[in-house]
Design an enzyme around this catalytic site. Structure first.
Site, PDB file in Angstrom:
ATOM      1  N   GLU A 276       0.736  -1.131   0.170  1.00  0.00           N
ATOM      2  CA  GLU A 276       0.067  -0.068   0.035  1.00  0.00           C
ATOM      3  C   GLU A 276       1.064   1.310   0.014  1.00  0.00           C
ATOM      4  OE1 GLU A 276      -2.275  -0.602   3.637  1.00  0.00           O
ATOM      5  OE2 GLU A 276      -3.058  -2.457   2.960  1.00  0.00           O
ATOM      6  N   GLY A 278       2.076   4.944  -0.656  1.00  0.00           N
ATOM      7  CA  GLY A 278       1.471   6.452  -0.917  1.00  0.00           C
ATOM      8  C   GLY A 278       2.563   7.380  -1.244  1.00  0.00           C
ATOM      9  N   ARG A 279       3.004   7.683  -0.136  1.00  0.00           N
ATOM     10  CA  ARG A 279       4.091   8.917  -0.063  1.00  0.00           C
ATOM     11  C   ARG A 279       5.147   8.476  -1.245  1.00  0.00           C
ATOM     12  NH1 ARG A 279       5.086  12.169   4.071  1.00  0.00           N
ATOM     13  NH2 ARG A 279       4.168  10.621   5.566  1.00  0.00           N
ATOM     14  N   ARG A 315       1.239  20.283   6.435  1.00  0.00           N
ATOM     15  CA  ARG A 315       2.329  19.484   6.903  1.00  0.00           C
ATOM     16  C   ARG A 315       3.393  20.039   7.526  1.00  0.00           C
ATOM     17  NH1 ARG A 315       5.721  16.512   4.695  1.00  0.00           N
ATOM     18  NH2 ARG A 315       5.387  15.021   5.895  1.00  0.00           N
ATOM     19  N   TYR A 319       2.929  18.349  11.294  1.00  0.00           N
ATOM     20  CA  TYR A 319       3.948  17.491  11.526  1.00  0.00           C
ATOM     21  C   TYR A 319       5.579  18.159  11.670  1.00  0.00           C
ATOM     22  CZ  TYR A 319       0.571  14.666   9.302  1.00  0.00           C
ATOM     23  OH  TYR A 319      -0.720  14.100   8.720  1.00  0.00           O
ATOM     24  N   CYS A 345      -4.306  33.875   9.323  1.00  0.00           N
ATOM     25  CA  CYS A 345      -4.086  34.634  10.778  1.00  0.00           C
ATOM     26  C   CYS A 345      -3.804  33.520  11.716  1.00  0.00           C
ATOM     27  CB  CYS A 345      -5.311  35.344  10.981  1.00  0.00           C
ATOM     28  SG  CYS A 345      -5.205  36.776  10.260  1.00  0.00           S
ATOM     29  N   GLU A 346      -2.568  32.870  11.579  1.00  0.00           N
ATOM     30  CA  GLU A 346      -2.128  31.847  12.661  1.00  0.00           C
ATOM     31  C   GLU A 346      -0.415  32.215  12.807  1.00  0.00           C
ATOM     32  OE1 GLU A 346      -3.626  28.862  14.252  1.00  0.00           O
ATOM     33  OE2 GLU A 346      -5.477  28.826  13.268  1.00  0.00           O
ATOM     34  N   TYR A 374       0.018  14.093   0.715  1.00  0.00           N
ATOM     35  CA  TYR A 374      -0.434  14.441   1.669  1.00  0.00           C
ATOM     36  C   TYR A 374      -0.267  15.991   1.962  1.00  0.00           C
ATOM     37  CZ  TYR A 374       0.205   9.613   3.161  1.00  0.00           C
ATOM     38  OH  TYR A 374       0.121   8.318   3.100  1.00  0.00           O
TER      39      TYR A 374
END
Ligand SMILES: Cc1ncc(COP(=O)(O)O)c(C=O)c1O
Length: 419
Positions: A276, A278-279, A315, A319, A345-346, A374
């Protein structure tokens, strides 16, 4: 080979197409994918395992754009899904139900029924309660459900905590310890509504060391062999995804080393193997293009304020992930530290922090590398920002995969009972 490269003038290209021209045509922020790269990575993954009896199910969660799914379907990929929504996308993109594996800890009864109705290849069950639900639904439908057990081998993958799934402390899989997984497998074999298809393991994502894979696979093999020795049929071992990439861009995913490990452990053991990835298929084949709004001099560094933000690529802030960020055209040598930040605004809204960057000016285009996995799948409309558009270059042609919605379309999707 990488289809994302710089030409002789230092201009960033995807195959023969200039990404500056794509930014002009489609606007920014913009995801740009190399379809040729997706196919090449998928083929390289398969080639590394060619000595074995394998089925490769692309992990749709990494990048579920319809164009990506359609392209991989055309090249024979199966799919690993984690929701009914992903299943519908895969079926619509042309991936046959029989080549779809359904993972995830929280499948609803509706999703289970839809999967069984579609004729899904395999459900990877993650708890005794889920098996009970699958069994009841299959019995009511008068069919036999193909179910593998996702096991928890209690192996630390050595990755970021939020994408580690192999330890007992996580919600994933049924523990091998204390005979729990073995006992559930026997129970499934006695259930007339279930056909046990084997065992599955996935210990996490972005593994850059092969040792945890080896530990997990040996555990899985021991359990499978022991069930077989009791007379149970264990046709398939699903080895999950997880192979990491080099976000620094210095090397490609080491499919050959991974393939050699798997071949060493599983050749001549009589199991069909599932994967499986993905990345490792998607990440290096995508860029996020973003244009500079302003330069702001902070106390001890520059802020390069761009039009891409955490709602486009979460990401870095979710992370603490590192993505290489470079100007699309040559801007000379680095001239000091900068944070590359978005308009949201963060304080956590950044694409990169503490980067030695060249003299970037207003209007300059930057490319965020390794954003094919992702990235777009996690987009939101936070701060009422329409999601970035997505384009794919494949065999010399540009294909729009996702049109940028207008704010008016976002408003239309909501109701205001007081308006
Ligand atoms: C069950 C399962 N399979 C496959 C994957 C894909 O992993 P990766 O993108 O690291 O290859 C994931 C992601 O974590 C997953 O949860």
């Amino acid at each position: 080979m990488s289809y994302i490269h710089r030409n002789h003038a230092g201009e960033l290209m995807v195959s023969d197409i200039s990404v500056s021209a794509l930014a002009e045509e489609f606007g920014t922020p913009l995801y740009v994918y190399s379809g040729d790269g997706f196919v090449a990575h998928y083929r390289a993954f398969c080639a590394a395992l060619s000595a074995l009896d394998v089925a490769v199910h692309y992990a749709v969660k990494a990048n579920s754009s319809m164009g990506v799914l359609g392209l991989l379907a055309r090249h024979g990929a199966g799919a690993d899904i984690v929701s009914g929504g992903e299943m519908k996308k895969c079926l619509a993109a042309g991936i046959p139900a029989g080549r779809i594996i359904y993972s995830g800890v929280g499948k609803s009864d509706t999703e289970i029924r839809q999967a069984l109705t579609a004729g899904i290849g395999q459900i990877n069950a993650e708890s005794a309660a889920e098996i009970r639900h699958i069994s009841a639904i299959a019995a009511e439908m008068g069919i036999i459900a193909p179910v593998a057990l996702r096991v928890n081998v209690n192996v630390d993958p050595g990755s970021h905590a939020k994408i580690s799934t192999g330890q007992r402390s996580t919600k994933f899989g049924i523990p091998v310890a204390d005979g729990e997984a073995a006992s559930l497998y026997r129970q499934m074999a006695d259930d007339p509504a279930i056909r046990p298809t084997g065992l599955a393991v996935h210990i996490g994502s972005q593994l850059t060391n092969l040792a945890p894979f080896e530990k997990a696979y040996l555990e899985l093999l021991e359990l499978a062999d022991s069930l077989r020795s009791e007379g149970y049929d264990v046709p398939v071992l699903d080895l999950g995804g997880g192979l990491g990439i080099d976000y620094q861009g210095k090397s490609l995913p080491d499919f050959a080393a991974y393939g050699a490990l798997v071949t060493r452990i599983f050749s001549n053991r009589g199991y069909r193997l599932g994967f499986e990835p993905g990345r490792s298929i998607a990440a290096d084949n995508g860029l996020l293009l973003t244009r500079t709004h302003y330069i702001k001099q902070g106390e001890d560094k520059r802020f390069i304020i761009v039009d891409g933000a955490m709602n486009d690529l979460i990401r870095p802030t979710l992370y603490e992930a590192y993505h290489r960020i470079e100007p699309v055209t040559d801007k000379g040598v680095p001239c000091g530290m900068a944070d590359i930040v978005g308009p949201v605004c963060e304080t956590g809204d950044y694409l990169g922090q503490g980067r030695d960057m060249p003299d970037i000016g207003e209007g300059d285009l930057l490319a965020v590398f390794s954003a094919g996995a992702y990235g777009a799948v996690m987009m939101s409309t936070y701060n009422t920002r329409p999601e970035a558009a997505e384009v794919m270059i494949y065999e010399g042609k540009t294909h729009l995969l996702r049109r940028r919605r207008t704010v008016e379309e976002l408003i239309k999707a909501e109701e205001n009972p007081f308006g």
